[in-house]
Design a protein around this motif. Structure first.
Motif, PDB file in Angstrom:
ATOM      1  N   ALA A 172      28.031  45.769  32.978  1.00  7.68           N
ATOM      2  CA  ALA A 172      29.324  45.866  32.297  1.00  7.68           C
ATOM      3  C   ALA A 172      29.971  47.178  32.738  1.00  7.68           C
ATOM      4  N   LYS A 173      31.263  47.307  32.477  1.00 10.39           N
ATOM      5  CA  LYS A 173      31.969  48.527  32.885  1.00 10.39           C
ATOM      6  C   LYS A 173      32.258  49.427  31.691  1.00 10.39           C
ATOM      7  N   ILE A 174      31.996  50.716  31.883  1.00  6.81           N
ATOM      8  CA  ILE A 174      32.280  51.704  30.850  1.00  6.81           C
ATOM      9  C   ILE A 174      33.533  52.507  31.188  1.00  6.81           C
ATOM     10  N   GLN A 175      34.000  52.416  32.427  1.00  2.57           N
ATOM     11  CA  GLN A 175      35.262  53.001  32.869  1.00  2.57           C
ATOM     12  C   GLN A 175      36.018  51.961  33.693  1.00  2.57           C
ATOM     13  N   TYR A 176      37.345  52.094  33.730  1.00  2.88           N
ATOM     14  CA  TYR A 176      38.167  51.216  34.579  1.00  2.88           C
ATOM     15  C   TYR A 176      37.758  49.754  34.367  1.00  2.88           C
ATOM     16  N   THR A 177      37.936  49.276  33.156  1.00  2.62           N
ATOM     17  CA  THR A 177      37.324  48.014  32.736  1.00  2.62           C
ATOM     18  C   THR A 177      38.094  46.759  33.134  1.00  2.62           C
ATOM     19  N   ASP A 178      39.176  46.892  33.876  1.00  2.00           N
ATOM     20  CA  ASP A 178      39.955  45.702  34.236  1.00  2.00           C
ATOM     21  C   ASP A 178      39.106  44.577  34.829  1.00  2.00           C
ATOM     22  N   PRO A 179      38.229  44.837  35.821  1.00  2.00           N
ATOM     23  CA  PRO A 179      37.433  43.723  36.365  1.00  2.00           C
ATOM     24  C   PRO A 179      36.558  43.035  35.313  1.00  2.00           C
ATOM     25  N   ASP A 180      36.057  43.807  34.355  1.00  2.00           N
ATOM     26  CA  ASP A 180      35.208  43.241  33.312  1.00  2.00           C
ATOM     27  C   ASP A 180      36.016  42.408  32.325  1.00  2.00           C
ATOM     28  N   ARG A 181      37.344  42.552  32.383  1.00  2.00           N
ATOM     29  CA  ARG A 181      38.235  41.759  31.534  1.00  2.00           C
ATOM     30  C   ARG A 181      38.884  40.633  32.341  1.00  2.00           C
ATOM     31  N   TYR A 182      38.441  40.459  33.590  1.00  2.00           N
ATOM     32  CA  TYR A 182      38.913  39.397  34.482  1.00  2.00           C
ATOM     33  C   TYR A 182      40.342  39.642  34.966  1.00  2.00           C
ATOM     34  N   ILE A 183      40.692  40.902  35.148  1.00  2.00           N
ATOM     35  CA  ILE A 183      42.009  41.247  35.676  1.00  2.00           C
ATOM     36  C   ILE A 183      41.844  41.564  37.163  1.00  2.00           C
ATOM     37  N   TYR A 184      42.348  40.672  38.005  1.00  2.00           N
ATOM     38  CA  TYR A 184      42.210  40.805  39.452  1.00  2.00           C
ATOM     39  C   TYR A 184      43.544  40.539  40.134  1.00  2.00           C
ATOM     40  N   THR A 185      43.627  40.926  41.387  1.00  2.00           N
ATOM     41  CA  THR A 185      44.807  40.655  42.206  1.00  2.00           C
ATOM     42  C   THR A 185      44.390  39.837  43.421  1.00  2.00           C
ATOM     43  N   SER A 186      45.364  39.510  44.254  1.00  2.00           N
ATOM     44  CA  SER A 186      45.069  38.698  45.445  1.00  2.00           C
ATOM     45  C   SER A 186      44.290  39.469  46.501  1.00  2.00           C
ATOM     46  N   THR A 187      44.099  40.773  46.294  1.00  2.00           N
ATOM     47  CA  THR A 187      43.286  41.566  47.238  1.00  2.00           C
ATOM     48  C   THR A 187      41.875  41.825  46.703  1.00  2.00           C
TER      49      THR A 187
ATOM     50  N   ILE B 284      26.080  47.579  26.954  1.00  3.96           N
ATOM     51  CA  ILE B 284      27.405  47.535  26.334  1.00  3.96           C
ATOM     52  C   ILE B 284      28.006  46.145  26.512  1.00  3.96           C
ATOM     53  N   PRO B 285      28.830  45.716  25.555  1.00  2.00           N
ATOM     54  CA  PRO B 285      29.459  44.395  25.669  1.00  2.00           C
ATOM     55  C   PRO B 285      30.369  44.327  26.890  1.00  2.00           C
ATOM     56  N   ASN B 286      30.461  43.158  27.457  1.00  3.03           N
ATOM     57  CA  ASN B 286      31.345  42.979  28.615  1.00  3.03           C
ATOM     58  C   ASN B 286      32.793  42.871  28.185  1.00  3.03           C
ATOM     59  N   GLY B 287      33.673  43.499  28.979  1.00  5.53           N
ATOM     60  CA  GLY B 287      35.100  43.297  28.823  1.00  5.53           C
ATOM     61  C   GLY B 287      35.741  44.062  27.695  1.00  5.53           C
ATOM     62  N   LEU B 288      35.264  45.271  27.441  1.00  5.91           N
ATOM     63  CA  LEU B 288      35.899  46.092  26.422  1.00  5.91           C
ATOM     64  C   LEU B 288      37.159  46.752  26.966  1.00  5.91           C
ATOM     65  N   LEU B 289      38.066  47.110  26.080  1.00  4.48           N
ATOM     66  CA  LEU B 289      39.183  47.949  26.469  1.00  4.48           C
ATOM     67  C   LEU B 289      38.638  49.322  26.863  1.00  4.48           C
ATOM     68  N   VAL B 290      39.383  50.043  27.681  1.00  9.11           N
ATOM     69  CA  VAL B 290      38.898  51.312  28.222  1.00  9.11           C
ATOM     70  C   VAL B 290      38.453  52.264  27.122  1.00  9.11           C
ATOM     71  N   GLY B 291      39.271  52.424  26.099  1.00  9.95           N
ATOM     72  CA  GLY B 291      38.930  53.351  25.029  1.00  9.95           C
ATOM     73  C   GLY B 291      37.696  52.931  24.263  1.00  9.95           C
TER      74      GLY B 291
ATOM     75  N   ALA C 244      35.222  51.129  25.353  1.00  8.20           N
ATOM     76  CA  ALA C 244      34.047  51.292  26.207  1.00  8.20           C
ATOM     77  C   ALA C 244      33.602  52.754  26.258  1.00  8.20           C
ATOM     78  N   SER C 245      34.553  53.656  26.509  1.00 11.09           N
ATOM     79  CA  SER C 245      34.182  55.069  26.639  1.00 11.09           C
ATOM     80  C   SER C 245      33.708  55.655  25.325  1.00 11.09           C
ATOM     81  N   ASN C 246      34.168  55.104  24.202  1.00 11.36           N
ATOM     82  CA  ASN C 246      33.741  55.600  22.895  1.00 11.36           C
ATOM     83  C   ASN C 246      32.265  55.331  22.615  1.00 11.36           C
ATOM     84  N   LEU C 247      31.664  54.409  23.350  1.00 10.84           N
ATOM     85  CA  LEU C 247      30.235  54.146  23.167  1.00 10.84           C
ATOM     86  C   LEU C 247      29.377  55.289  23.682  1.00 10.84           C
ATOM     87  N   GLY C 248      29.946  56.102  24.567  1.00  9.02           N
ATOM     88  CA  GLY C 248      29.250  57.302  25.021  1.00  9.02           C
ATOM     89  C   GLY C 248      28.510  57.113  26.324  1.00  9.02           C
TER      90      GLY C 248
END
Length: 479
Positions: free
Chosen positions: A73-88, A303-310, A312-316
């Motif tokens: 899971a991602k603890i920073q820059y969580t966009d990929p863990d939330r399935y946010i991707y682009t054509s690149t 950590i749970p997958n796909g948290l918002l950035v804040g 995720a980082s609040n988990l420490g």
């Protein structure tokens, strides 16, 4: 007018000059200290390393499939863990697969035919089949037939996924027939150190994997492929020492995961797999997960997958677990097909009635092989296998095999992603703050360059397969 004619005459003279000097320029631009013809051993090493780096690297593994199947899971820059991707986002597997891996492997096949060395051809066909399988597993319909002759087809048509899998089974059958332990030697093999016998087992193991990929759609074909493998007689990967993998070295040839963790701290182990490992008292927990930097009640905290950035980082950062040090080591291997996977595949083939082997015994052997892979002792293995929650359930083989195979494939994001879609186990919950309306990803997006540079073929593929979105089911994914 005089100026116009003068310009034409000068242009003509320049063209004649270029034409007459062409051969001289070719000679001038040749490096007298380098070969003008690629050598198959160099090409083999390069293709293997390029594919393994991409297969085990950031774009396809760490920022995609490892998140989809909830290993990481991602603890920073969580966009990929939330399935946010682009054509690149998913370009690497496509561009490296076609431009480096397949191009080099095709050249090896040509050189092998010219040099009458069928072992180079067999090895190249096995690796090329693996690359094409990775591509179709993740994108669906892909260029295959015309992609093997890119000089002729600059905008190759896409083949349907079913046709790609069937073609790969034929390629692997050809590879198996080409590989000859008594044949000419090869060099440049960084998987099996130029030994041909294990390549024959690798070829059969990959055939088994692809046969099961199509089993829900083409059961009779899958059964026939497995019967052909048994009749051929070379067998499958049959020990952990025969696992197909690239073992990395120290920097700069270190494992891509190790390389990333040298400078970044974006990832943690997923709560999903930590919870499962705890529930089963699984001895792989301290291997798959690192201890938290600060003391915590459970020592290992996912950590749970796909948290918002804040969130995720609040988990420490110091109170949550990175992946295990085994996977962060410079020399950690990029596993292509493990002995454990082959045993799980054989167990499934038996459960489907494709063979007369004992599915329950093979399932137990598969778990044992996975635990042995990480040097877990016999006593701990016996205790683990004795648990009712681990016992094989013949009434729901997909659940038993799917859940234990998911545990065994930890780190192999692309393969685990394909098997999770095929077996439908474990049953995963979507990302906490996911962007797919409560759904999970089921494929990769085609690279944006396909729309701009190969638009006609791309549109035909989308028309056949469905929308180019993460939630479109691929042909092999039946349920």
């Amino acid at each position: 007018m005089k100026l116009k004619y003068t310009t034409i005459l000068l242009s003509g003279a320049l063209l004649l000059s270029v034409s007459s000097c062409k051969k001289d320029l070719v000679k001038i631009n040749q490096n007298p200290n380098a070969s003008q013809n690629a050598q198959p051993d160099y090409l083999l090493t390069a293709a293997t390393k390029a594919t393994a780096d991409t297969y085990w690297g950031t774009a396809n593994n760490m920022d995609a499939s490892l998140l989809f199947v909830q290993y990481w899971a991602k603890i920073q820059y969580t966009d990929p863990d939330r399935y946010i991707y682009t054509s690149t986002s998913f370009t690497d597997l496509w561009s490296v697969g076609y431009a480096k891996s397949i191009v080099n492997l095709n050249q090896i096949i040509k050189l092998a035919d010219a040099q009458a060395n069928p072992n180079y051809k067999g090895v190249a066909l096995v690796l090329r089949s693996w690359v094409f399988a990775l591509l179709t597993d993740n994108y669906g319909d892909i260029p295959y037939t015309q992609a093997t002759n890119i000089d002729q087809y600059l905008t190759p048509a896409y083949d349907k996924q079913r046709d790609v899998y069937l073609a790969l089974l034929e390629d692997l059958k050809t590879a198996q027939a080409s590989l000859n332990v008594a044949g000419p030697a090869i060099l440049g093999d960084v998987i099996y150190a130029n030994k041909i016998a294990p390549w024959k087992k690798f070829a059969n193991s990959l055939r088994l994997r692809i046969a099961l990929r199509i089993a829900d759609r083409e059961p009779e074909k899958a059964k026939q492929v497995i019967a052909d493998i048994q009749a051929e007689g070379s067998g499958y990967i049959s020990a952990n020492s025969e696992t197909a993998q690239l073992v990395y070295l120290a920097s700069p040839n270190q494992n891509p995961i190790s390389n990333l963790f040298d400078t970044r701290d974006d990832y943690r182990i997923s709560k999903t797999i930590v919870d499962k490992l705890f529930a089963l008292n699984d001895p792989r927990l301290p291997i798959y997960s690192s201890k938290t930097q600060d003391a915590t009640p459970n020592t290992y905290v996912g950590i749970p997958n796909g948290l918002l950035v804040g969130d995720a980082s609040n988990l420490g950062f110091t109170k949550t677990s990175k992946p295990g040090t085994y996977f962060l080591a410079p020399g950690a291997p990029a596993v292509i097909i493990s002995y454990a996977e082959v045993l799980f595949d054989r167990a499934e083939a038996a459960a489907r009635g494709f063979t007369t082997e004992n599915a329950a015994d093979l399932y137990t052997q598969a778990i044992t092989a996975s635990l042995n892979q990480y040097s877990i002792g016999d006593a701990a293995i016996a205790t683990y296998l004795a648990q009712p929650a681990v016992a094989y359930d013949a009434t729901n083989y997909k659940k038993s095999i799917g859940e234990q195979k998911w545990l065994a494939l930890f780190g192999q994001g692309l393969e685990a992603f394909a098997e999770w879609r095929r077996l439908d186990y474990p049953q995963l919950a979507p990302a906490v703050a996911g962007t797919l309306s409560g759904k999970l990803p089921l494929r990769f997006l085609y690279p944006g360059t396909e729309q701009s540079l190969n638009g006609t073929s791309y549109k035909a593929a989308v028309a056949n397969q469905g929308a180019d979105v993460l939630t479109t089911k691929l042909w092999f994914d039946v349920n």
